[in-house]
Enzyme design. Structure first.
Site, PDB file in Angstrom:
ATOM      1  N   LYS A 253      64.259  -4.963  32.690  1.00  0.00           N
ATOM      2  CA  LYS A 253      63.284  -4.869  33.788  1.00  0.00           C
ATOM      3  C   LYS A 253      63.988  -4.467  35.089  1.00  0.00           C
ATOM      4  CE  LYS A 253      59.292  -5.483  31.956  1.00  0.00           C
ATOM      5  NZ  LYS A 253      59.321  -6.171  30.751  1.00  0.00           N
TER       6      LYS A 253
ATOM      7  N   LYS B 157      59.628   0.336  19.517  1.00  0.00           N
ATOM      8  CA  LYS B 157      58.728  -0.759  19.879  1.00  0.00           C
ATOM      9  C   LYS B 157      57.400  -0.281  20.463  1.00  0.00           C
ATOM     10  CE  LYS B 157      58.118  -4.777  22.679  1.00  0.00           C
ATOM     11  NZ  LYS B 157      58.369  -5.301  24.000  1.00  0.00           N
TER      12      LYS B 157
ATOM     13  N   LYS C  83      52.907  -2.267  25.855  1.00  0.00           N
ATOM     14  CA  LYS C  83      51.845  -1.913  26.800  1.00  0.00           C
ATOM     15  C   LYS C  83      52.316  -0.923  27.841  1.00  0.00           C
ATOM     16  CE  LYS C  83      51.063  -6.594  26.870  1.00  0.00           C
ATOM     17  NZ  LYS C  83      50.294  -7.759  26.591  1.00  0.00           N
TER      18      LYS C  83
HETATM   19  P1  TYM Z   1      53.998 -10.129  25.579  1.00  0.00           P
HETATM   20  O1  TYM Z   1      52.748 -10.317  26.376  1.00  0.00           O
HETATM   21  O2  TYM Z   1      54.901  -9.025  25.910  1.00  0.00           O
HETATM   22  O3  TYM Z   1      53.643 -10.015  24.046  1.00  0.00           O
HETATM   23  C1  TYM Z   1      52.847 -10.983  23.400  1.00  0.00           C
HETATM   24  C2  TYM Z   1      53.322 -11.218  21.984  1.00  0.00           C
HETATM   25  O4  TYM Z   1      53.286  -9.999  21.243  1.00  0.00           O
HETATM   26  C3  TYM Z   1      54.551  -9.761  20.659  1.00  0.00           C
HETATM   27  N1  TYM Z   1      54.813  -8.304  20.631  1.00  0.00           N
HETATM   28  C4  TYM Z   1      55.234  -7.653  19.546  1.00  0.00           C
HETATM   29  N2  TYM Z   1      55.511  -8.078  18.301  1.00  0.00           N
HETATM   30  C5  TYM Z   1      55.902  -7.155  17.409  1.00  0.00           C
HETATM   31  N3  TYM Z   1      56.018  -5.829  17.696  1.00  0.00           N
HETATM   32  C6  TYM Z   1      55.771  -5.359  18.936  1.00  0.00           C
HETATM   33  N4  TYM Z   1      55.882  -4.063  19.201  1.00  0.00           N
HETATM   34  C7  TYM Z   1      55.349  -6.296  19.933  1.00  0.00           C
HETATM   35  N5  TYM Z   1      55.011  -6.182  21.248  1.00  0.00           N
HETATM   36  C8  TYM Z   1      54.691  -7.432  21.653  1.00  0.00           C
HETATM   37  C9  TYM Z   1      55.558 -10.465  21.541  1.00  0.00           C
HETATM   38  O5  TYM Z   1      56.730 -10.746  20.834  1.00  0.00           O
HETATM   39  C10 TYM Z   1      54.777 -11.697  21.917  1.00  0.00           C
HETATM   40  O6  TYM Z   1      54.884 -12.682  20.920  1.00  0.00           O
HETATM   41  N6  TYM Z   1      57.061 -13.631  27.269  1.00  0.00           N
HETATM   42  C11 TYM Z   1      55.890 -13.435  26.455  1.00  0.00           C
HETATM   43  C12 TYM Z   1      54.680 -14.228  26.907  1.00  0.00           C
HETATM   44  C13 TYM Z   1      54.938 -15.690  27.030  1.00  0.00           C
HETATM   45  C14 TYM Z   1      55.168 -16.601  25.961  1.00  0.00           C
HETATM   46  C15 TYM Z   1      55.365 -17.860  26.571  1.00  0.00           C
HETATM   47  C16 TYM Z   1      55.217 -16.463  24.577  1.00  0.00           C
HETATM   48  C17 TYM Z   1      54.997 -16.388  28.198  1.00  0.00           C
HETATM   49  N7  TYM Z   1      55.255 -17.684  27.925  1.00  0.00           N
HETATM   50  C18 TYM Z   1      55.597 -19.012  25.808  1.00  0.00           C
HETATM   51  C19 TYM Z   1      55.468 -17.617  23.818  1.00  0.00           C
HETATM   52  C20 TYM Z   1      55.644 -18.860  24.436  1.00  0.00           C
HETATM   53  C21 TYM Z   1      55.539 -11.963  26.534  1.00  0.00           C
HETATM   54  O7  TYM Z   1      55.829 -11.287  27.475  1.00  0.00           O
HETATM   55  O8  TYM Z   1      54.801 -11.519  25.524  1.00  0.00           O
END
Ligand code: TYM
Length: 331
Positions: free
Chosen positions: A111, A194, A197
């Site tokens: 980031k 990957k 979004k």
């Molecule tokens: P975020 O919002 O980026 O993504 C949400 C969830 O989707 C999964 N994910 C993927 N899995 C497989 N392939 C992909 N291409 C892919 N893109 C996204 C992510 O691994 C995630 O599980 N930091 C987290 C949000 C968060 C969180 C937490 C998660 C905040 N606090 C506490 C678990 C527990 C995030 O940015 O996810």
């Protein structure tokens, strides 16, 4: 019963990566665990500090949670910002989180590279807020995709450090969870490994995309001129399409195209058409349910309030105990 916590940031609609990496497991886990699934709206400010429509984004993701099959009677569904206790635990954890370890975190380094004009403290301390989200409910399991593995490692570090520093066995050690399988990483359509979004046009397929959009995106996916030798190793972009197919299509379909690739008779146009139709078949019922739920503000209101109450009960108990452990006392 074990406690499960996970969340998704409301920075855009859910895509197939979110679904196959996380949401699919949320739905399965709610049946036999004590589950808390939230929308990480505080976290979204680390990359989108002045969102155009935060409320609308949160509503969309909540509706997508419900459309995918999350049941507010089985799991606690809530908004991160509805539980200010999380912010207090985050503050406390930050006192014992060190600059060096936070700077070494891969997602921070990424980031800092992609948004050099906004390397804010929230970005640096993203893993402590995430740890607070998880340990505030004393979670054991955290269903996430592969990209969150390091954040879970850091969560364990912070939880263990708290226990050690205050000489208690208070927080369990949460693990990133995928039913004993390795964590999932769904690739993008643009040749990158990957789906995300913020990866740019043509990378991600969203659950809410219309069939026309899905067909267009898949037909434009990156390929090459095709294999020239039998059993050639697949280049990344081709491997990506096969991996998407493995997540969505019938095993016979994958096998059919795999054989065609291996004997060099494959036509990528046919593969893409099949993949697009399989995606459309998968997303259409979800999209219809999303459209229905978006109209039902009374139900959404009820779900959010129910979740807030249950999440608050659990979070406030933990924070009360944390305060006691550290030595905050009332006069
Ligand atoms: P975020 O919002 O980026 O993504 C949400 C969830 O989707 C999964 N994910 C993927 N899995 C497989 N392939 C992909 N291409 C892919 N893109 C996204 C992510 O691994 C995630 O599980 N930091 C987290 C949000 C968060 C969180 C937490 C998660 C905040 N606090 C506490 C678990 C527990 C995030 O940015 O996810």
């Amino acid at each position: 019963m074990e406690t499960v916590v996970s969340g998704i940031r409301p920075t855009g609609n859910l895509h197939l990566g979110n679904y196959f990496g996380a949401m699919r497991n949320f739905v399965k886990m709610q049946e036999t665990n004590h589950c808390y699934f939230f929308i990480a709206d505080y976290h979204s400010l680390t990359t989108h500090p002045t969102p155009h429509d935060l409320h609308g984004n949160v509503k969309q993701v909540l509706v997508e949670y419900l459309a995918c099959g999350l049941d507010p009677e089985k799991a606690t569904l809530y908004l991160q910002s509805d539980i200010p206790e999380t912010a207090e635990l985050y503050l406390i954890l930050n006192m014992n989180a060190y600059k060096g370890e936070l700077e070494r975190c891969t997602s921070f380094k990424d980031k800092a590279r992609t948004q050099p004009d906004n390397v804010n403290a929230g970005l640096l301390t993203y893993p402590t807020l995430m740890a607070a989200d998880i340990i505030i409910h004393k979670a054991h399991k955290v269903p996430v995709g592969k990209d969150q593995e390091q954040h879970l490692e850091m969560t364990r570090t912070f939880a263990n450090r708290f226990n050690r520093m205050y000489n208690v066995e208070f927080f369990p050690e949460p693990v990133a969870y995928n039913f004993g399988e390795s964590l999932v990483k769904i690739p993008g359509l643009d040749g990158s490994t990957k789906m995300g979004k913020s990866e740019g046009e043509g990378n991600a397929i969203f659950l809410f995309d219309s069939p026309e959009v899905i067909r267009k995106k898949v037909m434009r996916a990156v390929t090459d001129s095709g294999p020239t030798k039998p059993h050639q190793k697949k280049p990344q972009a081709i491997e990506n399409l096969f991996n998407l197919m493995k997540a969505l299509s019938a095993p016979e379909t994958v096998q059919f195209f795999d054989e065609a690739y291996n004997n060099c008779s494959i036509r990528y146009g046919d593969l893409k058409k099949q993949l697009a139709e399989d995606v459309v078949k998968f997303t259409t019922p979800l999209r219809e349910r999303i459209l229905e739920l978006l109209q039902d503000d009374a139900y959404i209101h009820k779900v959010v309030n129910m979740g807030k109450e249950k999440a608050h009960a659990s979070a406030s108990k933990t924070v009360r105990e944390v305060r006691e452990i550290i030595g905050f006392k009332e006069f």
